[in-house]
Design an enzyme around this catalytic site. Structure first.
Site: not given
Length: 231
Positions: A28, A30, A83, A105, A123
């Site tokens: 889930t 962008s 993911d 998830e 990230k």
């Protein structure tokens, strides 16, 4: 490369791990949406896969694009989950849950042979904790659960600011009907220890620390996609 370009590049690189006939978990967020859109294009060109969604939003996007959807009830063992992550460190530990789908998830990712994380270079962190840690809790007794979370932090010699997540002025509700407490810590030197302590708290459903689940990270950078593989 813009951040979106990095996300898309990482998403495209994930197709090295997707083969015909696979059962694929769809994350889930962008970054994962880039992967889902490209997967739909390839499926229309003959790539035969079945997909399990980790949220209602992902299910809607994937099914609207024509992907074949299935469930963990029908296929409890998946080949790969692709993911994103809110953070990842050099030990393949993650913080996830910024989008509120951390429970499903984690169920989907841990039911897969491989979890492939796709992310832009922002990230990557040396130590988890810059991003607030989401903790999914049952709505009953949220304040009681919160002080138990604080106690778990103290055992790990950590301090954190706990905030009940809101949406449009009301408590955010996950797809599973739960609330989320976002815990701003700053640095989590022992994610595995905190993960274990949080998971035994009555009222805590799941937390956003993904430890020993991810084995491959594809990170989009200005110089292309870098691959990190565990072991």
């Amino acid at each position: 490369m813009t951040t979106e370009d990095q996300k898309k590049a990482a998403a495209l690189a994930a197709f090295d791990y997707v083969k015909p006939g696979m059962k694929v978990g769809l994350g889930t967020g962008s970054t994962t949406n880039h992967f889902i859109r490209e997967l739909a294009v390839r499926a229309k060109s003959g790539l035969d896969v079945e997909c399990v969604a980790t949220s209602r939003a992902t299910f809607k996007l994937a099914s609207d694009l024509g992907l074949t959807m299935t469930t963990l009830e029908k296929h409890p063992y998946l080949d790969v989950t692709v993911d994103g992550a809110d953070e990842f460190d050099g030990s393949f530990q993650l913080i996830k849950g910024g989008g509120g789908a951390l429970l499903v998830e984690k169920i989907v990712a841990s039911s897969s042979r491989y979890m492939v994380v796709i992310a832009d270079q922002s990230k990557k962190v040396n130590t988890l904790g810059r991003f607030p840690l989401p903790v999914e809790v049952v709505p009953f007794g949220v304040n009681a659960t919160a002080w138990k979370i604080e106690r778990a932090l103290k055992i790990c010699n950590l301090k954190g600011k706990l905030v009940l997540r809101l949406k449009e002025g009301k408590p955010f509700v996950t797809d599973s009907g739960n609330a989320i407490i976002d815990v701003s810590i700053g640095a989590i030197p022992e994610p595995g220890r905190l993960d274990a302590l949080l998971d035994v708290i009555p009222g805590v459903i799941e937390n956003g620390l993904f430890v020993d689940i991810c084995g491959i990270v594809l990170m989009g950078t200005d110089d292309g996609v870098k691959t990190f593989r565990k072991g």
